[in-house]
Design an enzyme around this catalytic site. Structure first.
Site, PDB file in Angstrom:
ATOM      1  N   THR A  77       0.832  -1.208   0.000  1.00 33.34           N
ATOM      2  CA  THR A  77       0.000   0.000   0.000  1.00 33.34           C
ATOM      3  C   THR A  77       0.868   1.260   0.000  1.00 33.34           C
ATOM      4  O   THR A  77       0.570   2.234  -0.691  1.00 33.34           O
ATOM      5  CB  THR A  77      -0.909   0.013   1.254  1.00 33.34           C
ATOM      6  OG1 THR A  77      -1.686  -1.179   1.245  1.00 33.34           O
ATOM      7  CG2 THR A  77      -1.818   1.219   1.281  1.00 33.34           C
TER       8      THR A  77
ATOM      9  N   HIS B 139       2.124   1.893  -3.411  1.00 27.73           N
ATOM     10  CA  HIS B 139       1.095   2.551  -4.249  1.00 27.73           C
ATOM     11  C   HIS B 139       1.105   4.064  -4.007  1.00 27.73           C
ATOM     12  O   HIS B 139       1.045   4.859  -4.936  1.00 27.73           O
ATOM     13  CB  HIS B 139      -0.301   2.009  -3.916  1.00 27.73           C
ATOM     14  CG  HIS B 139      -0.548   0.617  -4.406  1.00 27.73           C
ATOM     15  ND1 HIS B 139      -0.551   0.290  -5.735  1.00 27.73           N
ATOM     16  CD2 HIS B 139      -0.791  -0.539  -3.731  1.00 27.73           C
ATOM     17  CE1 HIS B 139      -0.788  -1.007  -5.874  1.00 27.73           C
ATOM     18  NE2 HIS B 139      -0.931  -1.531  -4.661  1.00 27.73           N
TER      19      HIS B 139
END
Ligand code: ZN
Length: 346
Positions: A44, A47
């Site tokens: 995450t 990202h």
């Protein structure tokens, strides 16, 4: 406490992040200030670092990101009773409302109003982090800080693998990033007969092997459907843990699962995925599960016990340690993929 601290800040709406000196956060009466000892980089975070479509729609720079960590309690609010100064803690990263139907019925991991630390709130890529005491998980004193920092993603692995029967089953782990590697260890510890690890990266497949995979398959070199057919005598696997998010790999999962089997999906494909529902789900009578977060706090209890008892050796999964200042090296490695878990030590 006051004063300044180093933090990795997602400083703009674009690629990368910046090391900055920022104010040490203030706590309210329900919160705890933690000195971060180790913080690991999650997919995450990558990202957010790369500023892809998902992060553009979700996060609001400038803010401190990061959510996997362990550290020491240095200050606590008046109303905090579950931890003491000096305790080693990690944290459940879902901040839940406690009021919705899901929270009220013991399913807080699917709270309708979940906020994620380091995504929707200030995170832990910093020397200090302030968090609600309700999110804290106390670590055994002797658990090394770097190992303690990876319990949160390991909770995802435990939640995925143990969402159905495993003992004596043939389990395929599709996608061997750090959580996939952990899932291999969990399936093995839970008594799986065969654990088949599938990925495109040999470095990660070798780590999966170290974690106990009975067979590794590089889909660039071998056809996973043919290998699985051979390994299972034509039956197919009982359990698929989908951790790749890739539409082709995901469809391999639906094809290789046997009738009446289970496909548990933790991955987050970027776009809608086409699946042959008629032939690969309905007529096979399989169970498909979406897995989000960790059961609070059942998954944490399982992770802590599996590590503490030595049932799972998580050491091979942590391949790199850097200082907070060297965060860019860590992200470069994560993007390139030739690593397990990367830990930053403030
Ligand atoms: Zn809720």
């Amino acid at each position: 406490m006051g004063g300044k601290m180093k933090a990795v800040v997602k400083h703009h709406q674009g690629y990368g992040a910046q090391l900055q000196m920022v104010e040490i956060p203030q706590i309210n009466e329900d919160e705890v200030l933690i000195k971060v000892k180790a913080t690991s980089i999650c997919g995450t975070d990558v990202h957010i670092y790369k500023w892809d479509e998902w992060s553009q729609s979700r996060v609001k720079p400038p803010y401190i990101f990061g959510h996997e960590f362990s550290g020491e309690v240095v200050q606590k609010g008046n109303k905090v009773t579950n931890v003491e100064i000096g305790d080693s803690v990690s944290a459940e990263t879902h901040i839940v409302c406690g009021k919705c139907q899901q929270c009220l019925t013991g399913r807080a991991h699917i709270c309708k109003h979940t906020k994620i630390i380091g995504v929707d709130t200030q995170g832990c890529f910093a020397e200090y982090v302030a968090l609600p005491s309700a999110n804290l998980w106390k670590n055994p004193k002797e658990m090394p800080f770097d190992i303690a920092s990876i319990q949160e993603p390991m909770g995802n692995a435990v939640h995925t693998v143990l969402s159905g029967e495993v003992i004596g089953k043939t389990v395929a782990i599709i996608g061997c990033g750090p959580i996939g590697m952990m899932a291999v260890g969990v399936a093995k510890a839970a008594g799986a007969a065969q654990v088949i690890a599938i990925d495109l990266n040999d470095y990660r497949l070798n780590l999966a092997k170290e974690m106990g995979a009975t067979r590794i398959i590089n889909s660039n070199k071998e056809n996973p459907l043919e290998v699985v057919e051979f390994l299972t005598g034509g039956n197919g696997v009982d359990v698929v843990c989908e951790m790749s998010g890739h539409p082709v790999a995901m469809n391999h999962g639906f094809k290789m699962v046997t009738n009446g089997g289970r496909v548990s999906i933790l991955s987050l494909p970027l776009r809608p995925v086409e699946v042959d529902v008629t032939n690969n789900i309905v007529f096979k009578g399989i169970t498909v599960q979406g897995i989000t977060g960790r059961k609070m706090f059942e998954s944490w209890q399982q992770v802590s016990a599996l590590i503490h008892s030595g049932q799972i050796n998580t050491r091979p999964i942590i391949t790199h340690h850097f200082s907070l200042e060297e965060f860019e090296k860590g992200f470069d490695l994560m993007i390139e993929g030739n690593c397990g878990k990367v830990v930053l030590q403030p």
